[in-house]
Each structure stands twice: as structure tokens, then as C-alpha cells.
Scaffold this active site. Structure first.
Site, short mmCIF file in Angstrom:
data_model
loop_
_atom_site.label_atom_id
_atom_site.label_comp_id
_atom_site.label_asym_id
_atom_site.label_seq_id
_atom_site.Cartn_x
_atom_site.Cartn_y
_atom_site.Cartn_z
N HIS A 32 0.85 -1.18 0.00
CA HIS A 32 0.00 0.00 0.00
C HIS A 32 0.89 1.24 0.00
O HIS A 32 2.13 1.14 -0.12
CB HIS A 32 -0.96 -0.01 1.20
CG HIS A 32 -0.28 -0.26 2.51
ND1 HIS A 32 0.60 0.63 3.09
CD2 HIS A 32 -0.34 -1.32 3.37
CE1 HIS A 32 1.04 0.15 4.24
NE2 HIS A 32 0.49 -1.04 4.44
N GLU A 33 0.29 2.40 0.15
CA GLU A 33 1.04 3.65 0.03
C GLU A 33 2.13 3.77 1.10
O GLU A 33 3.17 4.39 0.86
CB GLU A 33 0.08 4.85 0.12
CG GLU A 33 0.75 6.20 -0.04
CD GLU A 33 1.50 6.35 -1.36
OE1 GLU A 33 2.49 7.11 -1.38
OE2 GLU A 33 1.10 5.72 -2.36
N HIS A 35 4.07 1.31 2.21
CA HIS A 35 5.22 0.61 1.64
C HIS A 35 5.86 1.41 0.50
O HIS A 35 7.08 1.49 0.39
CB HIS A 35 4.79 -0.76 1.10
CG HIS A 35 4.23 -1.69 2.12
ND1 HIS A 35 2.92 -2.11 2.09
CD2 HIS A 35 4.79 -2.29 3.20
CE1 HIS A 35 2.70 -2.93 3.10
NE2 HIS A 35 3.82 -3.05 3.80
N GLN A 151 7.72 4.05 10.83
CA GLN A 151 7.52 4.43 12.23
C GLN A 151 6.23 3.84 12.79
O GLN A 151 6.09 3.69 14.01
CB GLN A 151 7.47 5.96 12.33
CG GLN A 151 7.17 6.51 13.72
CD GLN A 151 8.22 6.12 14.75
OE1 GLN A 151 9.41 6.15 14.45
NE2 GLN A 151 7.78 5.76 15.94
N LYS A 152 5.29 3.46 11.92
CA LYS A 152 4.04 2.88 12.41
C LYS A 152 4.29 1.67 13.29
O LYS A 152 3.62 1.47 14.30
CB LYS A 152 3.14 2.49 11.24
CG LYS A 152 1.86 1.78 11.67
CD LYS A 152 1.02 1.43 10.46
CE LYS A 152 -0.08 0.48 10.87
NZ LYS A 152 0.43 -0.85 11.22
N ASP A 153 5.26 0.82 12.92
CA ASP A 153 5.63 -0.34 13.73
C ASP A 153 6.79 0.07 14.65
O ASP A 153 7.92 -0.38 14.50
CB ASP A 153 6.02 -1.51 12.84
CG ASP A 153 4.85 -1.99 11.99
OD1 ASP A 153 3.84 -2.41 12.58
OD2 ASP A 153 4.94 -1.92 10.76
N VAL A 179 2.53 6.85 7.09
CA VAL A 179 1.72 7.43 6.01
C VAL A 179 0.25 7.19 6.34
O VAL A 179 -0.14 6.07 6.68
CB VAL A 179 2.09 6.82 4.65
CG1 VAL A 179 1.25 7.43 3.53
CG2 VAL A 179 3.57 7.03 4.37
N TYR A 187 -2.05 3.69 7.04
CA TYR A 187 -2.13 2.61 6.05
C TYR A 187 -1.64 1.31 6.68
O TYR A 187 -0.62 1.26 7.36
CB TYR A 187 -1.29 2.93 4.82
CG TYR A 187 -1.96 3.85 3.86
CD1 TYR A 187 -2.96 3.39 3.00
CD2 TYR A 187 -1.62 5.20 3.80
CE1 TYR A 187 -3.59 4.25 2.12
CE2 TYR A 187 -2.24 6.07 2.92
CZ TYR A 187 -3.22 5.58 2.08
OH TYR A 187 -3.86 6.43 1.20
#
Length: 540
Positions: A32-33, A35, A151-153, A179, A187
Site C-alpha cells: 500500500h502507500e 510501503h 515508524q508505524k511499527d 503514512v 495505512y
């Protein structure tokens, strides 16, 4: 682009790049965006980009979703090709020594215990051991100078940074911002699990994090105050089942009593049966801005050397075909009805008695059938289509074909054969294509992507009017049931499921006339040409 499945092939390719800068983007696929942002940064900073796609069994618990985790090899291949990736490494578990049946006897990488006391680790025992083991293996195989993580993970990022530091691995770990969609939802491949209602509920995760951030910005550095502010927002959405809401140090992951320099406000929650995570960094640099709807509605400049492509996607009955035909006529572009191609194969299969669950026969049928398409004499008439010399324009619009076309379209071999033809037709640009995965799979690099939608009731009424014009009588309730069933099939299939492209412009057509929808798309297209200075395209 090379698609490699073996360690030997990967090593051979990497060896040929000796002396160049190699970047690695580890993923589990279903791209997705988020990645794609990692891939774009990698390509900017490195000579060669390697994307790994591996749904790692070692990081899933016994009752987690490894077996149903979204997989979309065709879509991932198209996105990576469009993004300019050099190599995709997509091994199976056996190639990585990660077969769950034998993995217990392999060498494992154990993260420091201090990094496993908060956030996801207590709720997912063994998860980060599996992550660290495979990431170290990938770093050893690719030997990149730089590796890119989102950074999400955040807990994964901190563990990998510590792993590289402690083991003195000569790779720079590059953290990349989360993102988000326009409403703040990060996402995630697991967003595909969410229904439309659950999708709205999920947006409250970011609102809660932002409430905590704003409270900190207002001058209260205490964890008690920050967490209370976030919790108050979460309580407004009782459908959420919060697993944790914590404030920790971004590097050590230890709980904070107050934010003196930087903090990580993190959350995990269930929306229905789907577990989602998110976080915000509390730092003087501030929060990354959300994509604004006004910005997302401005398409990128067209690719040099071709006239822009318009990709129109959406569910059955959203008005894609009639709108696409009219837009193509107004802009003097080629119109390609991709749905008619799938309908023609479905009609042939029904006529010839081919079982619709026989993927091999259906794929062979798609490969051998000669399809000829011709635009109708006016924008009000459908594309004419011939299958092996027989015109089937009206036959493919029957309720029986409508009922089964999504099942046939979900067959990987059928999609592969027809997508090849669609790409050949549209590769030079100057076309309007409509379907269900044009912007996400067939032409992920289309310059203008639109996703049309409408309520089930509205779509059923439109379909009923179409059938009545053809002399067919079908009840509204029956049509509603058929549309709901087809929506489920289209959105839940593993191969190229129905979903908007990350950069698609969403248009709800419920309260818009067809002319109003057409006008929106035509204006967006002309805006695209103006932004690129593309007057030389000579459109109308």
C-alpha cells in the site's frame, strides 16, 4: 525487475552489485502507500532497491491470522514494477527455514528483555523473536547499506535498531514517517479486513493519539494528563476494544511519567475482529501533516512521452461504465471497458459448461479466446464486444453473467491473461479504463485515478432501470442481494481485491447526476494537463 524466490538467486544478484549502494525494504506484501513511501525513499538514496515480500510464520501466534493475511502477488508485482524496484525477493517459508513444522529446531534471535515489557510484546509472546530472526536473516542475505522501516511499527523499529547496534551490523536503519489517509488512519495491510462501518470506527485511533499530542503541546508533559486526554477520545467510540494505550520512551520502550524530550504515545485496539496499532511521536519537531483532501484531489503530472491515463474503479452499479464512456468521448480518448472482457469469458464458460471453480479450464479459455472490442457509436451505448467472432454485447449483461463474473474474475490465471491485454492497449496512454482494480493493479501508474461509489440501494435502482430498458424484469430486493453478494466477493478475494488506490480521488455518486460526475473527472483531467504544461497533448 527481477522476481526471485531462492536464496541462491538473491545472493548471485547482490554479488553483481558489489561496489554499489544497496537498499532493503522488508515487507509482508499486500503493498500500500505506506510501503511505496519506503520504496520511493530507498530509490532516491540507493543505487539498487531490494524489496522482500515474506509473510513470516515465525511472528504469528497460534490463533493469529497468518493463513488469511492478505496476499496479492500480482498487485505487488505491478506496484513494484511501477515504482522502479530492481529485485523482489519472495521466498516461501521452507526457503527461509521458517516452516512452522520444523522451526522449533532452528537458531533464533532473542531481542533484549527490556524491549519486550511494553506495547505489543506482552500481548504477542514470541512475535518479536520471529521478527528479529527473519530481519537478521534478510540483512545477512542482502547486506544492504541502508534498510527502511516505517515508524508505524515503532516497537519493531526500536528492536531492529538495537539489534543492528548490538551485533555491529554495517547497515543504517532508516526510520520513515507513518503514512496516513485523509482522516488519519494509518495505512495497513490489515485495513482490508475492515467493513465500511468498521473503517469509520478505526479512524478514532488517530483522533485519540492526536488528542493526547495536543494536550502535551498545550503544556502538560505528564503521562497522566496525556493518557487521560487520549482515553477520553477513545471513550467516545465504544465499538473499539482497546488492548493498550501507553506512553513510552521511543528508544528504550520504557514507560514515561512525563515527556521531557521525546515520547511515544502508542495504541493497539480491536475493531471487530481486526487488531490495529498506531502511534505518534511527541517531539519538538511536531506531527507529520495529514494529506489534505485538496492535495489528494490534485493528480500528479503525466508521465513524459504519453498522454495521461484515467483509471476509474468502483463497485458494481456505481456508474463506472457510463461515466467512463462519456468522459472518453468528451476528452477524445480511447475507452476500454475491462469489465466487458471478464463478462465475455464468464459468458463463454457458462455456454460451454465449464465449471466455474475449474481454474485451469477458465485460464485456458481466457488465453485462447479472441476478444474484439469496439466503442459504441455514442457515449450512451455500451462497448460492443465479440468473443471468437460472435457478438456478445447484450448477452454478457444478463443477470446470470452478472451473478458469476466476480468469481471468474478472481481466478489468478484469468486475470493474468486479460490484464496482459489491457496493458498492451493502454501502455501508450490517452485512454480511459474502468473496472475494479485498474488503479491498484492494471495501471498503478495511471496519472488520474478515480474511485466511484454509491449506496447499495442506489446501485440496485440503476441496475433495475438498465434491465427494464432491455426488457428484463428483476425485483429490487433481488438486485440488492446480488450486489451485496458481489461486493463481498470483490472486496474479500485474495487476488486484486476491490479497494481504492491510495492516491485515488473518491467520488460518492449517490446525490450526483451522471453529468456532474463526468464534469468532476473532466475538470481533474484538464487540471492535470495545466499543471504539467501539457498543452501539446491537443485534447479537444
Amino acid at each position: 525487475m527481477q522476481w526471485l524466490r531462492t536464496v541462491a538467486a538473491l545472493r548471485e544478484q547482490v554479488a553483481s552489485w558489489r561496489g554499489s549502494t544497496i537498499g532493503l525494504v522488508p515487507t509482508m506484501g499486500s503493498l500500500h502507500e505506506g510501503h511505496l513511501s519506503l520504496i520511493r525513499r530507498c530509490r532516491q538514496e540507493c543505487d539498487h532497491t531490494v524489496v522482500s515480500i515474506f509473510v513470516n510464520p515465525l511472528q504469528f501466534g497460534p490463533n493469529e491470522d497468518w493463513d488469511r493475511y492478505p496476499r496479492d502477488e500480482e498487485g505487488d508485482r505491478a506496484l513494484c514494477e511501477a515504482a522502479g524496484v530492481d529485485v523482489v525477493f519472495a521466498p516461501d517459508p521452507q526457503e527461509m527455514g521458517a516452516d512452522p513444522a520444523t522451526a522449533g529446531d532452528r537458531t533464533w534471535v532473542m531481542p533484549p528483555e527490556s524491549l519486550l515489557q511494553t506495547l505489543c510484546a506482552p500481548h504477542r509472546p514470541g512475535h518479536f523473536r520471529g521478527v528479529a530472526t527473519i530481519v537478521l536473516q534478510l540483512l545477512n542475505l542482502v547486506q544492504p547499506q541502508r534498510a527502511y522501516f516505517g515508524q508505524k511499527d515503532a516497537q519493531q523499529l526500536a528492536i531492529i535498531q538495537r539489534l543492528v547496534q548490538d551485533l555491529q551490523i554495517p547497515t543504517t536503519i532508516v526510520p520513515c514517517p507513518t503514512v496516513r489517509e485523509a482522516d488519519g488512519l494509518a495505512y495497513s495491510s490489515r485495513n482490508r479486513y475492515l467493513s465500511a462501518v468498521e473503517r469509520q470506527v478505526a479512524a478514532s485511533l488517530y483522533r485519540a493519539l492526536r488528542r493526547g499530542y495536543d494536550h502535551w503541546q498545550a503544556g502538560d508533559p505528564s503521562a497522566e494528563g496525556i493518557l487521560a486526554a487520549a482515553r477520553a477520545e477513545l471513550e467516545r467510540t465504544p465499538e473499539l476494544r482497546v488492548q493498550y494505550l501507553e506512553l513510552v520512551d521511543p528508544q528504550t520502550l520504557q514507560p514515561l511519567s512525563e515527556v521531557k524530550d521525546k515520547g511515544l504515545l502508542a495504541i493497539a485496539a480491536y475493531v471487530g475482529q481486526t487488531r490495529l496499532i498506531d502511534n505518534l511521536l511527541l517531539s519538538p519537531e511536531g506531527v507529520d501533516p495529514l494529506p489534505q483532501e485538496q492535495q489528494s484531489a490534485v493528480p500528479p503530472s503525466p508521465k513524459r512521452g504519453r498522454r495521461p491515463l484515467i483509471a476509474i474503479d468502483g463497485p458494481a452499479g456505481a456508474g463506472k461504465s457510463s461515466v467512463a464512456r462519456a468522459v472518453a468521448a468528451q476528452l477524445q480518448l480511447l475507452y476500454l471497458d475491462t469489465g466487458a472482457m471478464y463478462r465475455a469469458i464468464t459468458w463463454l464458460a457458462l455456454q460451454r459448461g465449464i465449471p466455474l471453480d475449474d481454474a485451469e479450464q477458465l485460464t485456458q479459455l481466457a488465453a485462447q479466446t479472441q476478444l474484439t472490442l469496439q466503442s459504441g457509436p455514442s457515449a450512451d451505448e455500451p462497448t460492443r464486444i465479440w468473443a471468437d467472432g460472435e457478438e456478445v454485447t447484450q448477452a454478457i449483461r444478463s443477470p446470470e453473467v452478472t451473478r458469476w463474473v466476480s468469481q471468474v474474475a478472481a481466478v489468478p490465471g484469468v486475470r493474468q491473461e486479460l490484464v496482459k491485454r489491457q496493458r498492451l492497449i493502454g501502455r501508450d496512454g490517452g485512454a480511459v479504463l474502468e473496472g475494479r482494480d485498474i488503479g491498484t493493479h492494471v495501471f498503478p501508474d495511471a496519472e488520474l485515478k478515480v474511485f466511484l461509489t454509491a449506496s447499495v440501494g442506489e446501485r440496485a435502482q440503476r441496475r433495475q432501470h438498465q434491465l427494464q430498458a432491455q426488457g428484463q424484469v428483476v425485483s429490487l430486493e433481488e438486485l440488492k442481494a446480488q450486489i451485496e453478494q458481489r461486493d463481498r466477493r470483490d472486496s474479500e478475494r485474495l487476488i486484486s481485491p476491490l479497494r481504492p488506490a491510495p492516491d485515488a480521488i473518491l467520488i460518492d455518486t449517490d446525490h450526483l447526476s451522471q453529468a456532474e460526475v463526468e464534469d468532476k473527472i473532466v475538470r481533474l483531467y484538464r487540471q492535470l494537463l495545466e499543471r504539467s504544461g501539457a498543452a501539446h497533448f491537443d485534447i479537444i
